[in-house]
Design an enzyme around this catalytic site. Structure first.
Site, PDB file in Angstrom:
ATOM      1  N   SER A 147       0.838  -1.199   0.000  1.00 33.96           N
ATOM      2  CA  SER A 147       0.000   0.000   0.000  1.00 33.96           C
ATOM      3  C   SER A 147       0.874   1.250   0.000  1.00 33.96           C
ATOM      4  O   SER A 147       1.670   1.444  -0.908  1.00 33.96           O
ATOM      5  CB  SER A 147      -0.960  -0.020   1.177  1.00 33.96           C
ATOM      6  OG  SER A 147      -1.919   1.000   1.076  1.00 33.96           O
ATOM      7  N   ASP A 306      -3.081   6.224  -4.023  1.00 33.99           N
ATOM      8  CA  ASP A 306      -1.902   5.605  -3.433  1.00 33.99           C
ATOM      9  C   ASP A 306      -1.364   4.532  -4.382  1.00 33.99           C
ATOM     10  O   ASP A 306      -1.988   4.227  -5.405  1.00 33.99           O
ATOM     11  CB  ASP A 306      -2.208   5.070  -2.032  1.00 33.99           C
ATOM     12  CG  ASP A 306      -3.139   3.874  -2.029  1.00 33.99           C
ATOM     13  OD1 ASP A 306      -3.805   3.639  -3.053  1.00 33.99           O
ATOM     14  OD2 ASP A 306      -3.219   3.176  -0.999  1.00 33.99           O
ATOM     15  N   ASP A 308      -1.206   1.279  -4.745  1.00 31.01           N
ATOM     16  CA  ASP A 308      -2.022   0.164  -5.238  1.00 31.01           C
ATOM     17  C   ASP A 308      -3.444   0.592  -5.568  1.00 31.01           C
ATOM     18  O   ASP A 308      -4.303  -0.240  -5.853  1.00 31.01           O
ATOM     19  CB  ASP A 308      -2.014  -1.010  -4.253  1.00 31.01           C
ATOM     20  CG  ASP A 308      -2.714  -0.694  -2.940  1.00 31.01           C
ATOM     21  OD1 ASP A 308      -2.588   0.448  -2.468  1.00 31.01           O
ATOM     22  OD2 ASP A 308      -3.391  -1.586  -2.394  1.00 31.01           O
ATOM     23  N   ASP A 310      -6.071   1.837  -4.003  1.00 32.60           N
ATOM     24  CA  ASP A 310      -7.302   1.576  -3.261  1.00 32.60           C
ATOM     25  C   ASP A 310      -7.706   2.781  -2.401  1.00 32.60           C
ATOM     26  O   ASP A 310      -8.810   2.797  -1.848  1.00 32.60           O
ATOM     27  CB  ASP A 310      -7.204   0.297  -2.425  1.00 32.60           C
ATOM     28  CG  ASP A 310      -6.125   0.334  -1.352  1.00 32.60           C
ATOM     29  OD1 ASP A 310      -5.368   1.326  -1.289  1.00 32.60           O
ATOM     30  OD2 ASP A 310      -6.039  -0.637  -0.574  1.00 32.60           O
TER      31      ASP A 310
END
Length: 580
Positions: A147, A306, A308, A310
């Site tokens: 993340s 961000d 990734d 999400d």
């Protein structure tokens, strides 16, 4: 010889150790502290997966700790799911160091069990992994990501067949199988060439992207003619060196937003995230370059995802023409109001809004205003995904889910927070309000005028090591043994103990009821005047966190109330720590 020394020796003498990791071990051979930290424990597999610093050792992210996790997952799937080999597992990965390598290692271990792996040929966002699991009818999904952690980290997240993050019961079962693995160094694998020969490795091309984009277009609240019309909205977009570049641009193109200005310095994947202190849209510094570009191109809205993809952050113009970054609670409330105001009224009585126990109560006020029902979940989007799955059988209609930490979901074709969906809806919403002659901040102000000035905050105390863990446990025990009856002069009306699942109401007589939520070590105090406090240890860091929410008639009054709650709880926590 200590346990960590034995583990180090086992790795150091393992003949077939990966050459890069063997080189890393040689580099720290004289650093006793570094060796101990790398081997003193096994990398923790938590409620959603594992995350850690890259490098050699049992307490690090590397091909062997990944193989061990996959080995446990494979054994779990074989026992608990049907048609595992044919349905397979979907694997995706982000822009971090070793992400694609770990994705391939995942396929190698699955292949040794005869389980097919569907691996994205290029890096892709987390929500695409969630979507792909359901689209392909796979038995599970794996996302290689850390993340928005620093560059030296990577991680391994597991998704169930519903496309949601695994919940605690599933995680505990997977962990039990991981623990049965004798050695991470000797997990069986099949090499890539053999995987391809046996049709156990399938590279995913553009099919999933196209199917996702088709679904993405359907979330719009605009009519077909309005979708096709070019929209006068200046958008600045930064993927923060992550995975969202292609899908966000294609999604905005589908909605006919021609004025999209990409922050080129942050457009390409970069595992070092070299232009930011932290690749986290929750941090205002992540918008530094976007704000600079926004001023150049007269931007209306700045959007940042961000790594990734999400989580989504948004910044908009203030009255002085400077850009202000919205909080997760503010953006979530705006999105909810826009969605509900553009939803068929006949559907609203069955509509369900999902938020976590530490997310703004403004969401509930907005939903109630439109006739929709709000349901609270525990902290973590996995619980929102789990609830959406339950709606499949109850017939309730999911309308929106959000959490204060910048996670949003508009449509359930994904079952995890989805920054691509949120980016589309945020831009469409900004365009709608611009057509009405308002900025998003002005629209937010109108919500406060209508429902009250809801304001939220969070403070935390870091207590490292075993002593710190003991003190955190002591704080929670102390507050449980001596429940607070007032905080900062506000009367406690209810206490919710999520560890016991009990809600206690304090009135003329004390009443208890059972809450329909999983157990978690957290306490929430519902106060008079629409205020609340929630105390919970972090699941990923050595911290105890305290969340606050207030609602007054003005920003100034709300800020005073919030400051009072923070001071009162900080004093309480410090007092407990010092006395023990």
């Amino acid at each position: 010889m200590n346990t960590w020394e034995k583990a180090y020796e086992k790795w150091n003498t393992f003949q077939n150790l990966d050459p890069a990791l063997k080189k890393n071990l040689r580099e720290i051979k004289d650093d006793k502290a570094a060796i101990e930290d790398a081997f003193y424990k096994e990398l923790t597999f938590g409620t959603g997966g594992m995350r850690g610093v890259l490098g050699p050792g049992t307490n690090r992210m590397n091909i062997y700790t990944v193989r061990k996790a996959v080995n446990g997952l494979a054994n779990y799937l074989k026992v608990n799911c049907v048609n595992v080999n044919d349905r397979g597992v979907v694997v995706s990965y982000d822009s971090r160091h070793m992400s694609k390598e770990f994705a391939v290692e995942t396929a190698k271990v699955l292949g040794s069990y005869g389980i097919k792996a569907y691996v994205f040929s290029e890096l892709h966002p987390t929500p695409l992994l969630s979507f792909a699991v359901r689209y392909l009818g796979a038995v599970a999904g794996v996302m290689i990501t850390a993340s928005h952690n620093p560059p030296e980290y990577n991680g391994f997240k597991v998704y169930n067949e519903e496309g949601g993050q695994i919940v605690p019961d599933e995680a505990e079962s997977i962990i039990s199988y991981i623990e049965q693995t004798e050695s991470e160094l000797t997990v069986p694998i099949i090499e890539r060439t053999e995987l391809l020969e046996k049709d156990l490795l399938n590279w995913i091309g553009s099919e999933i992207d196209n199917a996702y984009l088709e679904q993405l277009k359907q979330i719009s609240k605009l009519g077909e003619k309005d979708i096709a019309k070019d929209k006068a909205l200046s958008i600045v977009f930064t993927p923060l060196h992550g995975t969202s570049y292609d899908l966000v641009l294609k999604g905005l193109d589908q909605l006919s937003f021609p004025q999209v200005h990409v922050v080129e310095e942050q457009a390409k994947p970069d595992p070092e995230f070299s232009t930011v202190e932290s690749p986290n849209p929750e941090e205002h510094q992540a918008f530094t370059l976007a704000i600079k570009q926004g001023n150049k191109v007269d931007g209306d809205i700045l959007i940042g995802t961000d790594p990734d993809a999400d989580r989504l952050g948004v910044a908009v113009r203030d009255t002085d023409q400077s850009f202000k970054v919205l909080t997760g609670n503010q953006l979530g409330s705006l999105l909810l109001d826009y969605i509900l105001s553009h939803t068929d009224q006949a559907l609203l009585p069955n509509a369900r809004v999902l938020k976590t126990i530490v997310t703004t109560e403004l969401g509930r006020a907005i939903a109630t205003h439109y006739g929709a029902r709000t349901i609270d979940t525990l902290t973590g989007f996995k619980y929102i995904g789990e609830k959406i799955h339950q709606f499949d059988s109850t017939g309730e209609t999911f309308i929106f889910g959000f959490e204060e930490s910048y996670g949003y979901l508009i449509s359930s074709f994904s079952r995890d927070k989805d920054a691509v969906q949120a980016a589309m809806m945020a831009c469409e919403m900004a365009y709608f309000w611009k057509q009405q002659g308002k900025t998003l901040l002005e629209a937010l102000g109108a919500l406060y005028e209508k429902h009250g000035y809801f304001l939220e905050g969070m403070s935390s105390l870091t207590l490292k090591g075993k002593e710190g863990s003991d003190k955190i446990a002591m704080i929670m025990e102390e507050v449980r043994k001596n429940p607070l009856k007032e905080i900062a002069g506000l009367k406690v009306e209810k206490m919710e103990d999520y560890a016991t699942g009990k809600r206690t109401s304090f009135g003329a007589q004390e009443l208890q009821e059972t809450m329909d939520l999983p157990n978690e070590n957290a306490l929430k105090f519902i106060l008079e005047k629409n205020s609340w406090v929630c105390l919970r240890p972090s699941g990923t860091e050595p911290k105890i966190k305290c969340y606050y929410g207030v609602c007054e008639d003005s920003k100034e009054a709300s800020q005073r109330s919030l400051d009072s709650l923070k001071d009162a709880m900080n004093n309480l926590i410090n007092r407990v720590v010092q006395h023990n």
